[in-house]
Scaffold this motif. Structure first.
Motif, short mmCIF file in Angstrom:
data_model
loop_
_atom_site.label_atom_id
_atom_site.label_comp_id
_atom_site.label_asym_id
_atom_site.label_seq_id
_atom_site.Cartn_x
_atom_site.Cartn_y
_atom_site.Cartn_z
N ARG A 66 0.82 -1.20 0.00
CA ARG A 66 0.00 0.00 0.00
C ARG A 66 0.87 1.26 0.00
O ARG A 66 0.57 2.23 -0.72
N THR A 69 2.06 1.49 -3.69
CA THR A 69 1.08 1.84 -4.73
C THR A 69 0.48 3.22 -4.53
O THR A 69 -0.04 3.81 -5.47
N GLU A 70 0.57 3.75 -3.30
CA GLU A 70 0.10 5.12 -3.07
C GLU A 70 1.21 6.15 -3.23
O GLU A 70 1.01 7.34 -3.00
N HIS A 160 -8.51 -4.34 -3.74
CA HIS A 160 -7.30 -3.52 -3.80
C HIS A 160 -6.26 -4.02 -2.80
O HIS A 160 -5.06 -4.03 -3.10
N ASP A 164 -2.45 -5.23 -3.42
CA ASP A 164 -1.34 -4.63 -2.68
C ASP A 164 -0.51 -5.70 -1.96
O ASP A 164 0.72 -5.57 -1.86
N ILE A 167 1.81 -7.31 -4.49
CA ILE A 167 2.85 -6.34 -4.86
C ILE A 167 3.84 -6.18 -3.72
O ILE A 167 5.06 -6.10 -3.94
N ASN A 194 -3.65 0.75 -12.45
CA ASN A 194 -2.56 1.67 -12.11
C ASN A 194 -1.62 1.06 -11.08
O ASN A 194 -0.41 1.35 -11.09
N LYS A 195 -2.12 0.21 -10.19
CA LYS A 195 -1.24 -0.48 -9.25
C LYS A 195 -0.29 -1.40 -10.01
O LYS A 195 0.92 -1.46 -9.70
N ARG A 198 2.33 0.70 -11.86
CA ARG A 198 3.36 1.20 -10.95
C ARG A 198 4.31 0.09 -10.53
O ARG A 198 5.52 0.31 -10.40
N ALA A 199 3.79 -1.11 -10.33
CA ALA A 199 4.63 -2.23 -9.93
C ALA A 199 5.57 -2.67 -11.04
O ALA A 199 6.59 -3.30 -10.78
#
Length: 238
Positions: A66, A69-70, A160, A164, A167, A194-195, A198-199
Motif C-alpha cells: 500500500r 502503490t500510493e 485492492h 497490494d 505487490i 494503475n497499481k 506502478r509495480a
C-alpha cells in the motif's frame, strides 16, 4: 529491510447461525462462515500515515504494497524496518533518510515471458489457492506468478488490498517485476490497473471485464491486459 512481526495468526472468519427461506415456503437453519474485518493503523516514522480496513493476513506485505502503490515509497529499499504489533492493529515503519532510485521500466513483451499454457495453469491454480474465498464466498484473491510458475497467493475482503499484498510480496522478495504477472479475482477498474503499472509487472489478469479507460491505460503503459479469463479461454486486449 528488517521485518518484525509480533502478531500471531488472527482469525479471518467466524461461524454464525441463520435461517434460510425458500420461495416454496420451506425454511431451514444453517451455519454460515463469515469473513472478519480488521483495521491496521500504519505509522511512518511515528506519524499516522493511513488506516487500512482489511483481512488480517499477510499484514507486512499489505503495508509495503500500500505504501508503494500510493506513492509513499518507491521501493522496499526505502524501508529500514517494519514492525507489526502483537494484535495486528498497528504497523510502525521506519524509513531510510535517502530515497532509493526509482525503478526503470523495461517491460518485456508478454510473449517472451509467458506462454498460453502457463496462463491456463495459473487460472487452474487460482481456484485452488484461495481457501478463504471457498469458505466464506466473501474474499477477493490475487496471485503473483513469475516465469518459472512460482506463485504467491493473497486474499482480502478488499480487492485492492489483495493486489497490494502480492505487490508487497514482490517488493519484499525482490522479484523482477518484468517477469511477473498479477491475477485478480476482482474487477479491473483504472485504480487496480494503475497499481500493476506502478509495480512494473508484465501483465494483469482478471476473470472480470475491463473498462474502456482500463484498456487505454494499459495500452499506453505497455501493460498486457488479460480479462474474461477462464479455465479454457481468455481475452488479450491490444
Amino acid at each position: 529491510m528488517k521485518i518484525i512481526n509480533l502478531c500471531d495468526t488472527l482469525k479471518c472468519s467466524d461461524t454464525t447461525a441463520a435461517v434460510r427461506f425458500f420461495s416454496d415456503g420451506r425454511s431451514m437453519r444453517v451455519t454460515e462462515n463469515l469473513i472478519r474485518e480488521h483495521t491496521i493503523a500504519v505509522y511512518t516514522d511515528g506519524v499516522l500515515a493511513m488506516e487500512i480496513a482489511c483481512t488480517a493476513t499477510a499484514l507486512p506485505e499489505l503495508v509495503v504494497g500500500r505504501l508503494f502503490t500510493e506513492g509513499r515509497i518507491s521501493g522496499a529499499a526505502e524501508i529500514e524496518s517494519l514492525t507489526i504489533g502483537e494484535n495486528g492493529e498497528r504497523a510502525d515503519v521506519a524509513l531510510r533518510s535517502a530515497k532509493a532510485p526509482a525503478a526503470v521500466d523495461g517491460r518485456e513483451p508478454l510473449s517472451t515471458a509467458f506462454d498460453k499454457d502457463a496462463l491456463f495453469a495459473l487460472l487452474k491454480k487460482a481456484g485452488e489457492e484461495l481457501p478463504l474465498h471457498k469458505l466464506t464466498h466473501a474474499a477477493h484473491g490475487a496471485l503473483l506468478m513469475d516465469v518459472t510458475g512460482t506463485s504467491y497467493a493473497a486474499e482480502d475482503i478488499g480487492r485492492h488490498n489483495a493486489i497490494d499484498k502480492v505487490i508487497g510480496h514482490l517488493l519484499i522478495e525482490g522479484y523482477d517485476p518484468k517477469k511477473c504477472l498479477i491475477y485478480t479475482t476482482g474487477r479491473v477498474p483504472l485504480d487496480s490497473v494503475n497499481k500493476a503499472i506502478r509495480a512494473g509487472v508484465a501483465a494483469i489478469v482478471s476473470k472480470a471485464d475491463p473498462t474502456a479507460e482500463t484498456v487505454q491505460a494499459a495500452h499506453d503503459a505497455g501493460l498486457r491486459l488479460i480479462c474474461r479469463a477462464r479455465n479454457d479461454s481468455f481475452d488479450l486486449y491490444e
